[in-house]
Design an enzyme around this catalytic site. Structure first.
Site, PDB file in Angstrom:
ATOM      1  N   SER A 163      44.417  72.674  22.099  1.00 41.23           N
ATOM      2  CA  SER A 163      45.461  73.052  23.039  1.00 41.23           C
ATOM      3  C   SER A 163      46.479  74.025  22.460  1.00 41.23           C
ATOM      4  O   SER A 163      46.109  75.085  21.995  1.00 41.23           O
ATOM      5  CB  SER A 163      46.141  71.784  23.547  1.00 41.23           C
ATOM      6  OG  SER A 163      46.949  72.089  24.641  1.00 41.23           O
ATOM      7  N   HIS A 164      47.740  73.621  22.428  1.00 43.10           N
ATOM      8  CA  HIS A 164      48.816  74.519  22.017  1.00 43.10           C
ATOM      9  C   HIS A 164      48.967  74.598  20.498  1.00 43.10           C
ATOM     10  O   HIS A 164      49.820  75.328  20.001  1.00 43.10           O
ATOM     11  CB  HIS A 164      50.123  74.022  22.622  1.00 43.10           C
ATOM     12  CG  HIS A 164      50.369  72.583  22.281  1.00 43.10           C
ATOM     13  ND1 HIS A 164      49.640  71.566  22.846  1.00 43.10           N
ATOM     14  CD2 HIS A 164      51.207  72.014  21.407  1.00 43.10           C
ATOM     15  CE1 HIS A 164      50.039  70.415  22.332  1.00 43.10           C
ATOM     16  NE2 HIS A 164      50.987  70.660  21.463  1.00 43.10           N
ATOM     17  N   ASP A 188      48.900  77.914  27.761  1.00 43.51           N
ATOM     18  CA  ASP A 188      48.703  77.547  26.356  1.00 43.51           C
ATOM     19  C   ASP A 188      47.273  77.829  25.901  1.00 43.51           C
ATOM     20  O   ASP A 188      46.489  78.462  26.610  1.00 43.51           O
ATOM     21  CB  ASP A 188      49.070  76.069  26.150  1.00 43.51           C
ATOM     22  CG  ASP A 188      48.086  75.131  26.828  1.00 43.51           C
ATOM     23  OD1 ASP A 188      47.431  75.567  27.802  1.00 43.51           O
ATOM     24  OD2 ASP A 188      47.943  73.976  26.385  1.00 43.51           O
ATOM     25  N   ASP A 207      44.434  76.231  25.684  1.00 34.93           N
ATOM     26  CA  ASP A 207      43.277  75.874  26.499  1.00 34.93           C
ATOM     27  C   ASP A 207      43.529  76.028  28.003  1.00 34.93           C
ATOM     28  O   ASP A 207      42.702  75.613  28.821  1.00 34.93           O
ATOM     29  CB  ASP A 207      42.822  74.447  26.187  1.00 34.93           C
ATOM     30  CG  ASP A 207      43.884  73.415  26.493  1.00 34.93           C
ATOM     31  OD1 ASP A 207      45.087  73.735  26.395  1.00 34.93           O
ATOM     32  OD2 ASP A 207      43.525  72.270  26.838  1.00 34.93           O
ATOM     33  N   ASP A 261      45.820  74.746  30.151  1.00 34.47           N
ATOM     34  CA  ASP A 261      46.227  73.681  31.077  1.00 34.47           C
ATOM     35  C   ASP A 261      47.744  73.554  31.223  1.00 34.47           C
ATOM     36  O   ASP A 261      48.229  72.854  32.105  1.00 34.47           O
ATOM     37  CB  ASP A 261      45.577  72.335  30.715  1.00 34.47           C
ATOM     38  CG  ASP A 261      45.868  71.898  29.291  1.00 34.47           C
ATOM     39  OD1 ASP A 261      46.580  72.630  28.567  1.00 34.47           O
ATOM     40  OD2 ASP A 261      45.370  70.825  28.893  1.00 34.47           O
ATOM     41  N   ARG A 262      48.503  74.239  30.367  1.00 35.99           N
ATOM     42  CA  ARG A 262      49.968  74.170  30.511  1.00 35.99           C
ATOM     43  C   ARG A 262      50.503  75.421  31.186  1.00 35.99           C
ATOM     44  O   ARG A 262      49.820  76.445  31.238  1.00 35.99           O
ATOM     45  CB  ARG A 262      50.632  74.063  29.134  1.00 35.99           C
ATOM     46  CG  ARG A 262      50.264  72.816  28.393  1.00 35.99           C
ATOM     47  CD  ARG A 262      51.118  72.676  27.156  1.00 35.99           C
ATOM     48  NE  ARG A 262      50.762  71.436  26.475  1.00 35.99           N
ATOM     49  CZ  ARG A 262      51.538  70.795  25.625  1.00 35.99           C
ATOM     50  NH1 ARG A 262      52.709  71.302  25.313  1.00 35.99           N
ATOM     51  NH2 ARG A 262      51.150  69.671  25.050  1.00 35.99           N
ATOM     52  N   LYS A 305      45.400  69.006  33.966  1.00 33.95           N
ATOM     53  CA  LYS A 305      46.494  69.866  34.342  1.00 33.95           C
ATOM     54  C   LYS A 305      45.985  71.300  34.318  1.00 33.95           C
ATOM     55  O   LYS A 305      44.960  71.583  33.701  1.00 33.95           O
ATOM     56  CB  LYS A 305      47.701  69.659  33.436  1.00 33.95           C
ATOM     57  CG  LYS A 305      47.461  69.812  31.942  1.00 33.95           C
ATOM     58  CD  LYS A 305      48.715  69.354  31.203  1.00 33.95           C
ATOM     59  CE  LYS A 305      48.640  69.614  29.710  1.00 33.95           C
ATOM     60  NZ  LYS A 305      48.002  68.518  28.979  1.00 33.95           N
TER      61      LYS A 305
END
Ligand code: VG1
Ligand code: CO
Length: 542
Positions: free
Chosen positions: A112-113, A276, A278, A280-281, A375
């Site tokens: 992710s982030h 982010d 991946d 999703d944010r 998300k």
């Protein structure tokens, strides 16, 4: 062709808030990926001949891990694997593909982030057939299996070509390389009024979307620029890089400060947004107006009916416990239920599947809906765009009007990153001990109404999750929450969430840290943060 390889367990393969995340060199240890992937499959039943979706955010080690996963999936009896071209799929795109193909599940490669590269972070997450992250009972079964694994099954074959859109055979499994964007883009078209958004861009609306050299670049180019007609150059850092250009692909005010500065500058675009690693944010900043993720969730829920996909309105809203109560006020007004879950998207899956909620969100810049089971960063940007186009109002106007109607939940999260684990655990233990005695204590204008350790009872499957964060609630509705991160890869990260409600319109536009000053001070002293962590101040404030 299929080989059974003897292996030894690793003790540290427990999935956290969102899958297994470790430094790349940890994943590069002998059989580390193999053990975890075989343990996933050992914990599942009934996938013989079924479809598995595989893709990741393109970070360092993505391709190597995908080759291993495909060979192990083939040896274990999957019938088909569907992989994004070049190994690229955003997390929400994996979810969309699993649902569209009625796949058995999917494997998402991402941290992710967190930063990427040879010394950066990597991650593996398993998603189930509804498209969402495996629930806790599955992740715990996977972990139990990793503790006793003695062998894994793998097909001996040459690597699969991940870059051409074609199908190949790997043992008895068919591998299909698909366009990374297409299914996702088509889904977005069913939810939003693309004509209306296109018209807004034609009329001069401007956007700057920062893909942070991570996975959303191809999606944002295809949707914002190609399909919706945003000016070329609206998408920046739009090519996924294995090390994200050396940056943290975390869309917050620290790591996307340049975007914030742009939004506050003269001649700023109407909307600045980012996603982010991946995808999703989301980060939403209007001209001169930053929108906190908690406010964004509330505003999206309140206005969702303006978008075609949500014309019937929302049936319920869910938010993670540390997320502010702004969405609760919207739910109350709409007359729909509000669910408060532990941190992590896996807790929303059952509520969405049961049709109890339409929109979900987290304070950590995550929002999404029943269109997938993750998300979804670009979804949030598109819903904002559709609302802005429908209302023909600025972000700033919409936010201020929202506060005037519902009041403002001042909100901030203070992160003390990479502190010593023992100190962090001791802090939590000491505070937990103190909780029962806190009730009724008065600090200046603040009186503690209740204090507890948050536990969640899933109303759909009846499961219970304890120890999900320490909450201190005040008589005026203010709140301080403490929890330890479950996504970090070094030491411990203490997150402190601070919230205060302000109903008076004349006092709704104070800078958040100033408005929360008293509570922030109290958050430090109540938990004796400096004594336990050696840190006098947080490393990241969002
Ligand atoms: C963090 C966030 C949480 C989010 C999780 C995964 O977890 O707080 O809200 O669901 O990251 O998001 P933690 O345990 O570190 O607080 V992502 O975009 O990293 O998949
Ligand atoms: Co993410």
């Amino acid at each position: 062709m299929t080989k059974i390889v003897a292996t030894k367990p690793y003790p540290d393969q427990r999935p956290g808030t969102s899958g297994l995340r470790k430094k790349v060199p940890v994943f590069q240890q002998k059989n580390y990926v193999e053990n975890f992937v075989q343990s996933i499959f050992d914990s599942l039943e009934g996938f013989e001949g079924q479809t598995l979706v595989v893709g990741g955010d393109g970070r360092y080690y993505n391709r190597e891990a995908i080759q291993t996963i495909l060979k192990i999936a083939a040896a274990n009896g999957f019938g088909r694997a569907v992989v994004g071209r070049g190994g690229i799929l955003s997390t929400p795109a994996v979810s969309a593909l699993i649902r569209k193909l009625k796949a058995f599940g999917g494997v998402v490669l991402s941290a992710s982030h967190n930063p990427g590269g040879p010394d950066g972070d990597f991650g593996i997450k398993y998603n189930v057939g509804n498209g969402g992250p495996a629930p806790e009972k599955v992740t715990e079964a996977i972990y139990a299996r990793t503790r006793e694994i003695a062998s894994y099954k793998i097909v001996e074959a040459a690597d699969v070509d991940l870059d051409s859109l074609k199908a190949t055979q790997l043992g008895d499994m068919r591998v299909e390389i698909v366009d990374s964007v297409e299914t996702y883009r088509a889904l977005m078209e069913t939810l939003f009024d693309f004509d209306r958004i296109r018209e807004a861009f034609r009329a001069g609306f401007t956007i700057k979307f920062d893909a942070m050299s991570a996975v959303t670049g191809p999606y944002a180019h295809a949707i914002l620029e190609d399909a919706l007609g945003a000016a070329k150059g609206s998408v920046i850092n739009g090519v996924p890089l294995p090390d994200f250009g050396g940056h943290h692909p975390d869309p917050n005010l620290v790591h996307a400060k340049h975007l914030y500065d742009l939004a506050m500058s003269p001649g700023a675009p109407d909307l600045c947004a980012a996603s982010d690693g991946d995808g999703d944010r989301n980060l939403i900043i209007g001209r001169s107006r930053f929108v906190t993720p908690s406010d964004s969730l509330a505003i999206l829920a309140d206005n969702a009916h303006l978008a075609p996909g949500y014309r019937g309105g929302v049936v319920g809203i869910a938010r993670s416990m540390p997320t502010s109560g702004a969405a609760d006020r919207v739910a109350r007004k709409l007359g729909v239920p509000l669910f408060e879950t532990p941190t992590g998207w896996k807790f929303f899956g059952n509520l969405l599947d049961a049709g109890l909620v339409t929109i979900c969100g987290e304070e950590s810049a995550g929002a999404g809906s029943n269109h997938v089971r993750e998300k979804d960063g670009l979804w949030a940007v598109l819903l904002w765009l559709d609302i802005l186009a429908a209302r023909r109002a600025s972000v700033d106007h919409i936010v201020r009007e929202h506060w005037a109607t519902y009041g403002r939940n001042y909100y901030s999260r203070h992160d003390f990153e990479e502190v010593d684990s023992d100190g962090a655990n001791a802090l939590v233990a000491a505070l937990r001990e103190k909780l029962p005695a806190l009730r009724g204590k008065v600090f200046g204008d603040l009186e503690i109404a209740a204090a507890d350790d948050f536990a969640y009872h899933d109303p759909v499957d009846g499961s219970d999750s304890a120890n999900q964060g320490l909450r201190i609630m005040f008589t005026d509705g203010s709140r301080i929450v403490y929890r330890l991160s479950g996504t970090g890869t070094a030491g411990a990260t203490l997150r402190v969430y601070i919230e205060r409600f302000e109903g008076d319109v004349a006092r709704q536009d104070i800078e958040a840290q100033t408005a929360l000053k008293e509570l922030i001070g109290l958050s430090r002293s109540l938990a004796e943060i400096e004594r336990f962590t050696g840190r006098a101040a947080p490393s990241v404030i969002t």
